[in-house]
Each structure stands twice: as C-alpha cells, then as structure tokens.
Scaffold this active site. Structure first.
Site, PDB file in Angstrom:
ATOM      1  N   GLY A 106       0.834  -1.204   0.000  1.00 43.94           N
ATOM      2  CA  GLY A 106       0.000   0.000   0.000  1.00 43.94           C
ATOM      3  C   GLY A 106       0.860   1.242   0.000  1.00 43.94           C
ATOM      4  N   GLY A 146       1.404   5.069   1.986  1.00 42.88           N
ATOM      5  CA  GLY A 146       1.097   5.873   3.175  1.00 42.88           C
ATOM      6  C   GLY A 146       1.583   7.292   3.016  1.00 42.88           C
ATOM      7  CD  GLN A 147       1.229  12.361   5.164  1.00 46.82           C
ATOM      8  OE1 GLN A 147       0.038  12.139   5.018  1.00 46.82           O
ATOM      9  NE2 GLN A 147       1.805  13.478   4.721  1.00 46.82           N
ATOM     10  CG  PHE A 148       6.301   8.800   6.239  1.00 46.47           C
ATOM     11  CD1 PHE A 148       6.738  10.105   6.453  1.00 46.47           C
ATOM     12  CD2 PHE A 148       5.669   8.129   7.273  1.00 46.47           C
ATOM     13  CE1 PHE A 148       6.557  10.727   7.681  1.00 46.47           C
ATOM     14  CE2 PHE A 148       5.488   8.747   8.507  1.00 46.47           C
ATOM     15  CZ  PHE A 148       5.918  10.040   8.721  1.00 46.47           C
ATOM     16  N   GLY A 149       5.377   7.170   1.948  1.00 49.52           N
ATOM     17  CA  GLY A 149       5.778   6.503   0.711  1.00 49.52           C
ATOM     18  C   GLY A 149       5.175   5.114   0.600  1.00 49.52           C
ATOM     19  CB  VAL A 150       5.734   2.411  -1.919  1.00 49.62           C
ATOM     20  CG1 VAL A 150       5.189   1.018  -2.203  1.00 49.62           C
ATOM     21  CG2 VAL A 150       5.366   3.365  -3.039  1.00 49.62           C
ATOM     22  CE  LYS A 153       4.402   2.663   7.842  1.00 55.06           C
ATOM     23  NZ  LYS A 153       3.761   3.734   8.608  1.00 55.06           N
ATOM     24  CG  ASP A 175      -2.830  10.479  13.125  1.00 53.69           C
ATOM     25  OD1 ASP A 175      -4.069  10.622  13.244  1.00 53.69           O
ATOM     26  OD2 ASP A 175      -2.252  10.461  12.018  1.00 53.69           O
ATOM     27  NE  ARG A 206      -5.932   8.698   9.736  1.00 54.28           N
ATOM     28  CZ  ARG A 206      -6.797   9.282  10.559  1.00 54.28           C
ATOM     29  NH1 ARG A 206      -8.059   8.906  10.548  1.00 54.28           N
ATOM     30  NH2 ARG A 206      -6.422  10.248  11.375  1.00 54.28           N
ATOM     31  CG  ASN A 207      -2.603   5.956  11.842  1.00 57.82           C
ATOM     32  OD1 ASN A 207      -2.140   5.633  10.744  1.00 57.82           O
ATOM     33  ND2 ASN A 207      -2.776   7.218  12.195  1.00 57.82           N
ATOM     34  CG  ASP A 212       1.573   4.479  11.351  1.00 57.17           C
ATOM     35  OD1 ASP A 212       2.723   4.192  10.980  1.00 57.17           O
ATOM     36  OD2 ASP A 212       0.561   4.238  10.671  1.00 57.17           O
TER      37      ASP A 212
END
Ligand code: ADP
Length: 268
Positions: free
Chosen positions: A19, A21-25, A40, A131, A135-136, A149
């Site tokens: 998938g 995310g906020q930082f990358g694949v 990540k 957070d 989703r986390n 996370d």
C-alpha cells in the site's frame, strides 16, 4: 559502529507492494530469509529523518503484544526504510469495511480491548500516540488488532497534515485542546480512542460523515458529540462518550478503560 536499531539492507528482501502511506510505498518483505516484515520506504522530503532516527532508538524499546513492533531502520542509502512487524490482515479501517454485517458485537468489543491494551502500555510509558484512529491500527492473521504509527505524526513534513486548518489534519479524532492549542497528552489520545470505538461500532463509517473540519470544530465546541452507533449497546456508548469530556481531566485513563471494557465483556 554497530547499532542494533540500524538494519543491514543485505538482510532485507522485497516481495510485493502492500500500500501507500503518508511517507511513501509500503512493501511486504523478508528479514534474514525467515521473518515476514513490512518495509516502509520514506520519500525524499516527506519526513524529519534525523529527529525520527533519534526517536527510533527509544521506539524500538517499546514492545507489547498489542503494538506493531518496530524492528529497525535502514539508513545505508536513500530512501530510508522503516521495518516493522507484518500484519497479514492490513489496516483496521478496511478490515471493518470489508466485513460489514459479519462481525459480532463481541468481536467489535474485543477489537477495542486490543487497542486499549496497547494504548495502556504507551500511557504507562508516557508515550503519546498523537494520531490514534482505525486507519492507524493493523490486524494480524490471528485477527488481533495492534496499534501502529505511534508518535510518527511528529516527523511528517506536510503543511496540510501539520496545520490544524490543513486538509489532512485529523480534526475529527482531535480533542478541543488539540485542535485549538495542539496540546497533546495521553488524555488527547483518550479522546481519539473514543472516536476509534465509534469507527469500530459503525463498522468503519467516517465520523461526522459529511461535515467539514470547521463544522466539526463548531459542533464539538457547542457540546455536540457523535451519535450512538446501532451496534453499540448503551453501556458501550457510555464508555466512548466518557472519552469526549470537554476537559482532559474529566476523561478516563487507558488503565481505567481496560478494566471497564473487561467488565463489559464479562456482562455479555
Ligand atoms: P502511513 O504512513 O500513512 O500511516 P500506513 O502505515 O497506513 O501509512 O501504510 C499504508 C498501507 O500499507 C496501509 O494502509 C496498509 O495497507 C499497509 N501496511 C502498512 N504497514 C503494514 C504492516 N505492518 N503490515 C501490513 N500492511 C501494512
């Protein structure tokens, strides 16, 4: 010099994409040819890397059956890799949505208990998530839910996520002292946990569905709160509602919630 939180890239094998995310694949991989891991990749400019690597040493020491374990960081080259425990059933939000109508109330309560136990450990160690949301959280092959996370929000570089008026700021999960003053604490995590319980008992609905972030701030300031989900009994709703006390000191602790949730499972 050898530091155990720094992983050797030659010990990592990339298997497939999981998938984004906020930082990358995020990839499924193998570590030392045996252990399945999530890798990540951190896009250039997406993270305050030096600050994160300093904190990663501490985060590696956080270890609990209801927390997604950080195994280490691979810093030998760009992009940076963050390696964690692999969770076969993916993120909790999608897990809930894909199984609508198929999960019993006892199962939903068990999920909330799992998250509460992980959060109780963080609270005990004075570590603030910042957070917490469905989703986390991630679900493993044994259908155990774990918190992921934790603390990572501090290292995101993205104005839309950092500014409380930004499009990606999680206002719908934020307590008043967070959306007004960015005052984070275990008590603001408690507020988010109440919203997570609501997400679980609606089987993955979006809180305050059609409302914009500024409308949500207005609603909460007026004293309005999320409604009771149909699958939540009155005692279950009472628990989530207690998390949304306007004042931080009026909210329970995760240690208290763990006891309350256990009492609820014994009742049913
Ligand atoms: P972000 O950095 O935005 O929080 P995520 O951690 O949500 O990114 O990762 C994006 C996606 O990658 C998730 O929705 C999930 O599908 C997958 N993923 C992330 N971590 C794991 C993991 N440990 N095990 C299995 N899948 C994962």
């Amino acid at each position: 010099s050898y530091e155990e939180w720094r992983l050797n890239p030659s010990e990592l094998l990339f298997l497939k994409e999981l998938g984004r995310g906020q930082f990358g694949v995020v990839y499924l991989g193998k570590w030392k040819e045996t252990i399945k891991v999530a890798i990540k990749t951190i896009n250039e400019g997406a993270m305050s890397e030096d600050d994160f690597m300093e904190e990663a040493k501490l985060m590696m020491k956080l270890s609990h059956p209801k927390l997604v374990q950080l195994y280490g960081v691979c810093t030998h080259h760009k992009p940076l890799y963050v390696v964690t425990e692999f969770m076969e059933n993916g993120c909790l939000l999608n897990y809930l949505r894909q199984r609508r109508g198929k999960l019993g109330r006892d199962v939903l309560l068990r999920m909330c208990q799992d998250v509460c136990e992980g959060m109780e450990y963080l609270e005990r160690n004075s570590f603030i998530h910042r957070d917490l949301a469905a989703r986390n959280c991630l679900v493993n092959a044994e259908h155990i839910v774990k918190v992921s996370d934790f603390g990572m929000a501090r290292y995101v570089i993205d104005d839309e996520y950092i500014s409380s008026s930004g499009a990606k700021f999680p206002v719908k999960w934020s307590s008043p002292e967070v959306f007004h003053f960015k005052k984070y604490s275990s008590k603001s995590d408690i507020w988010s946990f109440g919203v997570l319980m609501w997400e679980v008992f609606t089987e993955g609905k979006m809180p305050f569905e059609t409302k914009s972030n500024s409308e949500v701030v207005h609603e909460i300031s007026q004293g309005n709160r999320l409604y009771r989900p149909h699958l939540a009994s009155h005692p279950v709703y009472k628990v989530m509602y207690s998390c949304w006390h306007e004042k931080p000191e009026g909210r329970p602790t995760f240690a208290e919630l763990t006891v309350t949730l256990t009492d609820l499972t014994e009742m049913t």
